[in-house]
Design an enzyme around this catalytic site. Structure first.
Site, PDB file in Angstrom:
ATOM      1  N   TYR A 146       0.843  -1.205   0.000  1.00  0.00           N
ATOM      2  CA  TYR A 146       0.000   0.000   0.000  1.00  0.00           C
ATOM      3  C   TYR A 146       0.878   1.255   0.000  1.00  0.00           C
ATOM      4  CZ  TYR A 146      -3.509   3.385   1.579  1.00  0.00           C
ATOM      5  OH  TYR A 146      -4.338   4.482   1.701  1.00  0.00           O
ATOM      6  N   LYS A 150       1.056   3.907  -3.127  1.00  0.00           N
ATOM      7  CA  LYS A 150       0.661   5.309  -2.978  1.00  0.00           C
ATOM      8  C   LYS A 150       1.825   6.248  -3.290  1.00  0.00           C
ATOM      9  CE  LYS A 150      -3.600   4.516  -1.933  1.00  0.00           C
ATOM     10  NZ  LYS A 150      -4.679   4.834  -2.904  1.00  0.00           N
TER      11      LYS A 150
END
Length: 249
Positions: A146, A150
């Site tokens: 994650y 991002k």
């Protein structure tokens, strides 16, 4: 004059649904995409002039079919779809790592490429807003792919802004901080976690889904018509507060 069209991924609930509602209030016709068909239909039914599409954004053919069905190139694209699976790097499986990257980063590219191509062919300007995270700026334990996705999305946004600016397409990122909603709702259901995290934010409150929606619609508006390639951090100054977390004698 026909309404402008906003295409919003990951819009069955949480931040995506809040963005959809804000776009609707700003006069957009809505195309809502998600893999959660039941929740997506409920969100769509609650908003005027909204159409729901059950769609896997990592599948370019499915995305192309949605755009063909719409018959109009979206003037606004919000790449909000994302998943997270908390696990240490030594424990997460390669399959899960790849799946998170595929949805959180590659999926945003797949949809953006097709929308930007449509805007180019139609000779129309447009705005793309990618939803990243402060986790892409300063990672935390257990966020594995994650955090990587991002961070990649923030940099991909900059590249899109460079390559597509001459087409009249502005591309920006919104990076939420501690948001009381969306995929973090379960985290803040814990009273202790909620108190500690609220105290850590200089504004002394958790962010709201509406705070993110307002940031997105600002970047999509004429008031931001000279802003492109920017990462708008919406975190109550949290990412600037590191030294405040360490007491001084």
């Amino acid at each position: 004059m026909p309404k402008k069209l906003a295409l919003i991924t990951g819009s069955s609930g949480g931040i995506g649904a809040a963005i959809a509602a804000a776009a609707s209030r700003d006069g957009y016709r809505l195309a809502l995409l998600d893999v959660n068909a039941a929740a997506l239909q409920a969100t769509s039914a609650s908003l005027p002039d909204a159409t729901a599409f059950t769609c896997d954004i990592t599948d370019a053919a499915q995305v192309a079919q949605v755009l063909q069905t719409l018959g109009q190139v979206p003037e606004l694209l919000v790449n909000n779809a994302g998943i997270v699976k908390f696990a240490p790097l030594l424990d997460i499986t390669v399959q899960d790592f790849r799946r998170i990257l595929d949805i959180d980063l590659t999926g945003a590219f797949v949809v953006s490429q097709q929308v930007a191509s449509g805007l180019r062919d139609a000779g129309k300007p447009g705005s793309i807003v990618n939803i990243a995270s402060i986790g892409g700026i300063t990672p935390s334990f257990g966020t594995n792919a994650y955090a990587a996705a991002k961070a990649g999305l923030i940099k991909l946004t900059e590249l899109m802004a460079l390559e597509w600016g001459a087409l009249g397409i502005r591309v920006n990122t919104v990076s939420p901080g501690f948001i009381d909603g969306g995929m973090s709702a379960a985290v803040y259901a814990n009273a202790s976690t909620r108190a500690v995290r609220t105290a850590a934010v200089p504004l002394k409150r958790l962010g709201l889904e509406q705070d993110i929606a307002d940031a997105v619609l600002f970047l999509a508006s004429e008031k931001a018509n000279y802003i492109s390639g920017h990462n708008l951090v919406v975190d109550g100054a949290l990412t600037h507060s590191l030294l405040n977390q360490i007491p001084r004698e």
